[in-house]
Design an enzyme around this catalytic site. Structure first.
Site, mmCIF file in Angstrom:
data_model
loop_
_atom_site.group_PDB
_atom_site.id
_atom_site.type_symbol
_atom_site.label_atom_id
_atom_site.label_comp_id
_atom_site.label_asym_id
_atom_site.label_seq_id
_atom_site.Cartn_x
_atom_site.Cartn_y
_atom_site.Cartn_z
ATOM 1 N N CYS A 1 0.751 -1.343 -0.062
ATOM 2 C CA CYS A 1 -0.049 -0.101 -0.049
ATOM 3 C C CYS A 1 0.848 1.357 0.152
ATOM 4 O O CYS A 1 0.461 2.158 -0.471
ATOM 5 C CB CYS A 1 -1.080 -0.200 1.383
ATOM 6 S SG CYS A 1 -2.263 -1.215 1.124
ATOM 7 N N ARG B 1 4.268 1.437 -0.790
ATOM 8 C CA ARG B 1 5.696 1.468 -1.546
ATOM 9 C C ARG B 1 5.514 0.473 -2.731
ATOM 10 O O ARG B 1 4.946 -0.491 -2.685
ATOM 11 C CB ARG B 1 6.927 1.228 -0.803
ATOM 12 C CG ARG B 1 7.034 -0.171 -0.254
ATOM 13 C CD ARG B 1 8.065 -0.480 0.507
ATOM 14 N NE ARG B 1 8.003 0.343 1.750
ATOM 15 C CZ ARG B 1 8.550 1.422 2.224
ATOM 16 N NH1 ARG B 1 9.748 1.827 1.447
ATOM 17 N NH2 ARG B 1 8.536 2.049 3.343
ATOM 18 N N GLN C 1 5.620 -8.765 3.966
ATOM 19 C CA GLN C 1 5.412 -8.701 2.674
ATOM 20 C C GLN C 1 6.821 -8.649 1.983
ATOM 21 O O GLN C 1 6.672 -8.936 0.624
ATOM 22 C CB GLN C 1 5.007 -7.245 2.582
ATOM 23 C CG GLN C 1 3.516 -7.021 3.063
ATOM 24 C CD GLN C 1 2.980 -5.526 3.184
ATOM 25 O OE1 GLN C 1 4.108 -4.678 3.643
ATOM 26 N NE2 GLN C 1 1.872 -5.332 3.337
ATOM 27 N N GLY D 1 -8.216 -9.651 4.241
ATOM 28 C CA GLY D 1 -6.950 -9.827 4.409
ATOM 29 C C GLY D 1 -6.356 -9.598 5.726
ATOM 30 O O GLY D 1 -7.027 -9.057 6.666
ATOM 31 N N GLU D 2 -5.047 -9.381 5.929
ATOM 32 C CA GLU D 2 -4.275 -8.899 7.169
ATOM 33 C C GLU D 2 -4.853 -7.583 7.816
ATOM 34 O O GLU D 2 -5.206 -7.436 8.780
ATOM 35 C CB GLU D 2 -2.746 -9.236 7.039
ATOM 36 C CG GLU D 2 -2.090 -9.006 8.450
ATOM 37 C CD GLU D 2 -0.594 -9.060 8.001
ATOM 38 O OE1 GLU D 2 0.078 -8.911 9.043
ATOM 39 O OE2 GLU D 2 -0.192 -9.608 7.010
ATOM 40 N N MET D 3 -4.782 -6.687 6.942
ATOM 41 C CA MET D 3 -5.299 -5.284 7.131
ATOM 42 C C MET D 3 -6.570 -5.323 7.922
ATOM 43 O O MET D 3 -6.888 -4.686 8.836
ATOM 44 C CB MET D 3 -5.080 -4.240 6.142
ATOM 45 C CG MET D 3 -5.247 -2.894 6.477
ATOM 46 S SD MET D 3 -4.057 -2.194 7.955
ATOM 47 C CE MET D 3 -2.521 -2.306 6.974
#
Length: 432
Positions: free
Chosen positions: A56, A58, A125, A196-198
């Site tokens: 998100c 970079r 990531q 997802g994870e977020m």
């Protein structure tokens, strides 16, 4: 081989540009193939290496290449791949060669370059990015070593400093913003889009506030159902979103969609159905899930990852001592890695020297074998062999001494003296 990192991140580019440069997961492997074959070139002396990290906050290209024009070529490739004019993209791009690339990788994995200082998600990531590059056959000696050292440094930083202590996460920041809009989050209905994870992190923080209702909408129904059950919530099909949006006071979205899934028209209808009661919306996706024009609606409070950054930075300021400690660790490890890299730079030269010397050896041995085959005296053959090898092996150094002048010659003389000052003694001289 030269190390190079090319990228944009939340420090250098707004989300509106970052989302255009992001790589969906399914595009990374084919992108790596074109990056190596088209940009770096299949005829390079050493096989080029590459990895793509896209999150998100970079998009970064890590590469090892012999191409001296790698910086400009990489920016052009990134521009062409995403169909963004170079003049528009280049001002937001950073290009980090050699030790700067190493230092950057160490800082990113350690959470020092993240919007949420010390956050751990980026390390996972980065490991995923390395795994994908490996599966694509894009890694080699240099990047493999870089990333192995990177993960070791991140572990050391997190294990010996307080860099991750009391960090204000994006999820916690979203709750804080919601509390500014609504007096009690416990009175609100919350919808999470994605699984997802977020979204899981956000659901954890919002569930702690005891909302009136918690619902998860996801493209994969089974995954959405599992997440909803963890927080005593309900799941709903993503296709129901347009018809049911007006039911929710808080909407948090973070999917991997390449196009917005919530448009201006749908939100306008939801606001009208709610009789202009406010909707708090958080878009954590890059590319964005919610059309940016939604932010202009009077009764909608829309925040992106960049908007949440200000709240996150408030929590970062209190941990500067840990940052200084982490930076010191990283600097030491950068120097260690560069020493390893320096030793790698002489490997091709040493390999070439061995190849040349072996070719000379084989040539002279072949001559000696022919001399022996025609009946020449073995002692004379050995003497001729040794003389020929000696002359050929010192031809290069003596020619170099004769070619150079001035200070360069003095330096070369000292170097040669060092090479030959420990000449072996014969058996007779040694007394054996």
């Amino acid at each position: 081989m030269q190390l190079l990192t090319i990228g944009i991140n939340h420090h250098t580019a707004p989300v509106a540009l970052r989302e255009r440069v992001a790589f969906p997961l399914e595009q990374i492997k084919p992108a790596l193939v074109t990056f190596k074959n088209v940009f770096l070139g299949p005829q390079a002396p050493n096989a080029p290496e590459a990895a793509i990290l896209s999150t998100c906050n970079r998009t970064e290209l890590y590469c090892a290449t012999d191409d001296r024009a790698a910086r400009d070529a990489a920016i052009r490739w990134l521009s062409d791949y995403h169909r963004i004019p170079v003049d528009e993209l280049a001002p937001h791009v950073y290009a980090l060669p050699q030790s700067e690339a190493v230092r950057h990788a160490f800082r990113v994995a350690s959470g020092l370059d993240s919007m949420v200082l010390g956050e751990t998600q980026i390390l996972g990531q980065m490991k995923d990015a390395v795994r994908t590059a490996s599966e694509a056959g894009a890694l080699g000696t240099y990047l493999n070593q870089l990333f192995q050292r990177t993960f070791a440094v991140a572990k050391e930083v997190r294990g010996t400093t307080e860099i991750g202590a009391q960090s204000v996460s994006m999820a916690a920041a979203a709750v804080r913003l919601a509390q500014r809009i609504f007096e009690k989050v416990s009175d609100q209905r919350v919808l999470f889009i994605g699984a997802g994870e977020m979204i899981e992190l956000c659901a954890t923080h919002f569930a702690a506030q005891g909302p009136r209702e918690l619902v998860v909408a996801n493209r994969t129904a089974e995954r959405g159902q599992r997440l909803a059950e963890r927080f005593n919530g309900r799941a709903m099909p993503l296709s129901d979103l347009p018809a049911r949006m007006q039911e929710f006071d808080i909407i948090v979205s973070c999917t991997a969609s390449t196009l917005p899934i919530i448009g201006l028209g749908a939100v306008e209808r939801a606001v009208k159905a709610r009789r202009h009661r406010p909707i708090f919306m958080v878009d954590l996706a890059v590319p964005r899930d919610i059309e940016p024009e939604v932010s202009k609606l009077k009764d909608v409070f829309l925040y992106t990852v960049d908007d949440l950054g200000a709240i996150v930075r408030e929590g970062n300021a209190s941990r500067q001592a840990a940052v200084a400690q982490a930076e010191a660790i990283i600097e030491t490890r950068v120097q260690n890695f560069m020493q390893w890299l320096d030793t790698r730079s002489v490997v091709p030269v040493i390999r070439h020297m061995h190849t040349q010397a072996d070719a000379l050896r084989r040539l002279e041995v072949e001559k000696a074998q022919k001399m022996l085959a025609r009946g020449d005296d073995p002692a004379a053959v050995l003497e001729a062999l040794s003389q020929a090898l000696t002359n050929k092996l010192i031809h290069g150094p003596t020619s170099a001494l004769n070619r150079v002048n001035g200070a360069d010659r003095d330096s070369l003389i000292e170097l040669m003296r060092g090479f030959y000052q420990h000449a072996p003694r014969s058996n007779d001289q040694s007394g054996h």
